[in-house]
Design a protein around this motif. Sequence first.
Motif, PDB file in Angstrom:
ATOM      1  N   LEU A  79      52.693  35.647  36.494  1.00  0.00           N
ATOM      2  CA  LEU A  79      51.248  35.424  36.495  1.00  0.00           C
ATOM      3  C   LEU A  79      50.914  33.937  36.531  1.00  0.00           C
ATOM      4  N   ALA A  80      49.734  33.647  37.063  1.00  0.00           N
ATOM      5  CA  ALA A  80      49.247  32.265  37.120  1.00  0.00           C
ATOM      6  C   ALA A  80      47.808  32.231  36.617  1.00  0.00           C
ATOM      7  N   GLY A  81      47.577  32.909  35.492  1.00  0.00           N
ATOM      8  CA  GLY A  81      46.223  33.004  34.969  1.00  0.00           C
ATOM      9  C   GLY A  81      45.321  33.842  35.840  1.00  0.00           C
ATOM     10  N   ASN A  82      45.909  34.768  36.613  1.00  0.00           N
ATOM     11  CA  ASN A  82      45.130  35.524  37.594  1.00  0.00           C
ATOM     12  C   ASN A  82      45.096  37.028  37.314  1.00  0.00           C
ATOM     13  N   LEU A  83      45.052  37.389  36.059  1.00  0.00           N
ATOM     14  CA  LEU A  83      44.734  38.744  35.612  1.00  0.00           C
ATOM     15  C   LEU A  83      43.713  38.634  34.492  1.00  0.00           C
ATOM     16  N   PRO A  84      42.798  39.614  34.359  1.00  0.00           N
ATOM     17  CA  PRO A  84      42.636  40.803  35.189  1.00  0.00           C
ATOM     18  C   PRO A  84      42.037  40.464  36.553  1.00  0.00           C
ATOM     19  N   SER A  85      41.981  41.463  37.402  1.00  0.00           N
ATOM     20  CA  SER A  85      41.417  41.281  38.735  1.00  0.00           C
ATOM     21  C   SER A  85      39.908  41.057  38.638  1.00  0.00           C
ATOM     22  N   ARG A  86      39.353  40.498  39.708  1.00  0.00           N
ATOM     23  CA  ARG A  86      37.900  40.324  39.779  1.00  0.00           C
ATOM     24  C   ARG A  86      37.471  40.436  41.244  1.00  0.00           C
ATOM     25  N   VAL A  87      36.223  40.816  41.457  1.00  0.00           N
ATOM     26  CA  VAL A  87      35.687  40.961  42.809  1.00  0.00           C
ATOM     27  C   VAL A  87      34.616  39.913  43.032  1.00  0.00           C
ATOM     28  N   GLU A  88      34.710  39.215  44.154  1.00  0.00           N
ATOM     29  CA  GLU A  88      33.680  38.278  44.588  1.00  0.00           C
ATOM     30  C   GLU A  88      33.339  38.617  46.026  1.00  0.00           C
ATOM     31  N   GLY A  89      32.166  39.202  46.229  1.00  0.00           N
ATOM     32  CA  GLY A  89      31.792  39.639  47.572  1.00  0.00           C
ATOM     33  C   GLY A  89      32.726  40.728  48.053  1.00  0.00           C
ATOM     34  N   ASP A  90      33.377  40.500  49.188  1.00  0.00           N
ATOM     35  CA  ASP A  90      34.316  41.479  49.744  1.00  0.00           C
ATOM     36  C   ASP A  90      35.753  41.189  49.329  1.00  0.00           C
ATOM     37  N   LEU A  91      35.969  40.211  48.460  1.00  0.00           N
ATOM     38  CA  LEU A  91      37.321  39.796  48.114  1.00  0.00           C
ATOM     39  C   LEU A  91      37.709  40.257  46.714  1.00  0.00           C
ATOM     40  N   LEU A  92      38.900  40.825  46.616  1.00  0.00           N
ATOM     41  CA  LEU A  92      39.482  41.213  45.335  1.00  0.00           C
ATOM     42  C   LEU A  92      40.548  40.194  44.977  1.00  0.00           C
ATOM     43  N   TYR A  93      40.372  39.514  43.840  1.00  0.00           N
ATOM     44  CA  TYR A  93      41.301  38.483  43.381  1.00  0.00           C
ATOM     45  C   TYR A  93      42.211  39.039  42.292  1.00  0.00           C
ATOM     46  N   GLY A  94      43.437  38.517  42.237  1.00  0.00           N
ATOM     47  CA  GLY A  94      44.347  38.887  41.173  1.00  0.00           C
ATOM     48  C   GLY A  94      45.797  38.855  41.629  1.00  0.00           C
ATOM     49  N   CYS A  95      46.706  38.756  40.668  1.00  0.00           N
ATOM     50  CA  CYS A  95      48.131  38.687  40.974  1.00  0.00           C
ATOM     51  C   CYS A  95      48.600  39.969  41.653  1.00  0.00           C
ATOM     52  N   GLY A  96      49.156  39.835  42.847  1.00  0.00           N
ATOM     53  CA  GLY A  96      49.668  40.983  43.579  1.00  0.00           C
ATOM     54  C   GLY A  96      48.672  41.662  44.487  1.00  0.00           C
ATOM     55  N   HIS A 332      51.703  34.883  46.325  1.00  0.00           N
ATOM     56  CA  HIS A 332      52.245  34.034  45.259  1.00  0.00           C
ATOM     57  C   HIS A 332      51.319  32.899  44.850  1.00  0.00           C
ATOM     58  N   GLN A 333      50.133  32.806  45.425  1.00  0.00           N
ATOM     59  CA  GLN A 333      49.207  31.736  45.046  1.00  0.00           C
ATOM     60  C   GLN A 333      48.388  32.138  43.827  1.00  0.00           C
ATOM     61  N   ALA A 334      47.917  31.134  43.088  1.00  0.00           N
ATOM     62  CA  ALA A 334      47.106  31.412  41.903  1.00  0.00           C
ATOM     63  C   ALA A 334      45.803  32.105  42.276  1.00  0.00           C
ATOM     64  N   ASP A 335      45.234  31.791  43.446  1.00  0.00           N
ATOM     65  CA  ASP A 335      43.984  32.434  43.872  1.00  0.00           C
ATOM     66  C   ASP A 335      44.240  33.559  44.877  1.00  0.00           C
ATOM     67  N   GLU A 336      45.393  34.203  44.765  1.00  0.00           N
ATOM     68  CA  GLU A 336      45.736  35.318  45.647  1.00  0.00           C
ATOM     69  C   GLU A 336      44.595  36.337  45.687  1.00  0.00           C
ATOM     70  N   HIS A 337      44.270  36.791  46.889  1.00  0.00           N
ATOM     71  CA  HIS A 337      43.202  37.764  47.033  1.00  0.00           C
ATOM     72  C   HIS A 337      43.388  38.566  48.316  1.00  0.00           C
ATOM     73  N   VAL A 338      42.597  39.622  48.444  1.00  0.00           N
ATOM     74  CA  VAL A 338      42.645  40.479  49.624  1.00  0.00           C
ATOM     75  C   VAL A 338      41.229  40.945  49.917  1.00  0.00           C
ATOM     76  N   ALA A 339      40.935  41.112  51.192  1.00  0.00           N
ATOM     77  CA  ALA A 339      39.619  41.609  51.587  1.00  0.00           C
ATOM     78  C   ALA A 339      39.573  43.119  51.410  1.00  0.00           C
ATOM     79  N   LEU A 340      38.551  43.592  50.716  1.00  0.00           N
ATOM     80  CA  LEU A 340      38.404  45.031  50.499  1.00  0.00           C
ATOM     81  C   LEU A 340      38.253  45.784  51.823  1.00  0.00           C
TER      82      LEU A 340
END
Length: 357
Positions: A79-96, A332-340
């Motif tokens: 982890l890189a301080g990136n849990l729990p997940s969060r949603v910003e607009g269409d992007l879901l942020y979080g480890c993995g 593997h980035q601290a701001d890892e995210h994916v588009a919903l």
Amino acid sequence: MSETRPLDLTGDVGLLTAALVDVESVSGGEKALADAIETALAPLAHLTVVRDGEAVVARTDLGHAERVVVAGHIDTVPLAGNLPSRVEGDLLYGCGTSDMKSGVAVALKLAAALPSPARDVTYVFYDCEEIEAARNGLGRLARTRPELLAGDFAVLMEPTGGEIEGGCQGTLRAEVAARGKRSHSARSWYGVNAIHAVAPVLERLNSYRAREPVVDGLAYHEGLNAVGITGGVAGNVIPDECVVTVNYRFAPDRSLEEAQRHVREVFDGYEVRFTDGAPGARPGLTHPVAAAFARAVGGTPRAKLGWTDVSLFARLGVPAVNYGPGDPNLAHQADEHVALGAIAACERNMLAWLGAP
């Protein structure tokens, strides 16, 4: 650790991704997530579920002429301080999120939604992909339960930005050593400086022209690079050894043995010790079931510039490709995210493929 909530395999795939992300599963600590996946799949009457360590395998057995494997690893990097997940607009942020719980979410949704797929399907959710190969859960299954991975074609749901990436590069690491003779630095002419002696190694790397071969219609780009250098004894000692660690990423038209031979040729005259290596895999796009997959997914297939577990499938004689909703450049980035939206599109494409005759 708080109790893991049951996974809902019938709801929105983006919400399922978030639920997977929120179960911490750093390599070696996947038990809670493997338990949750097994618990979610076990009640599905159309699947036979097998647990192997922290890997979960679920299979349909409908007697179809073709069987495909859909696989994804459930572990993440630390982890890189990136849990729990969060949603910003269409992007879901979080480890993995990108690498690769969004792909795992798609596979879980398919497993629940398709009691009668047009092809028999084996879903594989495995552990320890992000660490040393000896602990890789898919490798363990390949060694001890290869029948669970048998199939005509496999899709590894690695992040590819929603495009098919065929095959993968091979990789090896080697230590290129220069020898010298120790002496006091005040009387350096009595010694031979090993650090100075590696200068030609670095010059060879600087002038190296990497191959860009086309393999089965896909263009690969090789690379031979220094990734570390060690040498020195003390501030007043001429060193008698210096080691340059190199990493060679090679196209799948070369075997691991051919790649090793090439590295020895490049560094002829130096001691070369190989410390790690894995072969690549040729693009798995020539089989009819692969062609059907490419038609359903669309886009233009490209070469996988990196090593993935499609190599393990290739060694088992199963052609395989990489395909998933995440962006590999965010892994593997601290701001890892994916588009919903990308997760939903991947789910639609995979449903169209597996549900079509």
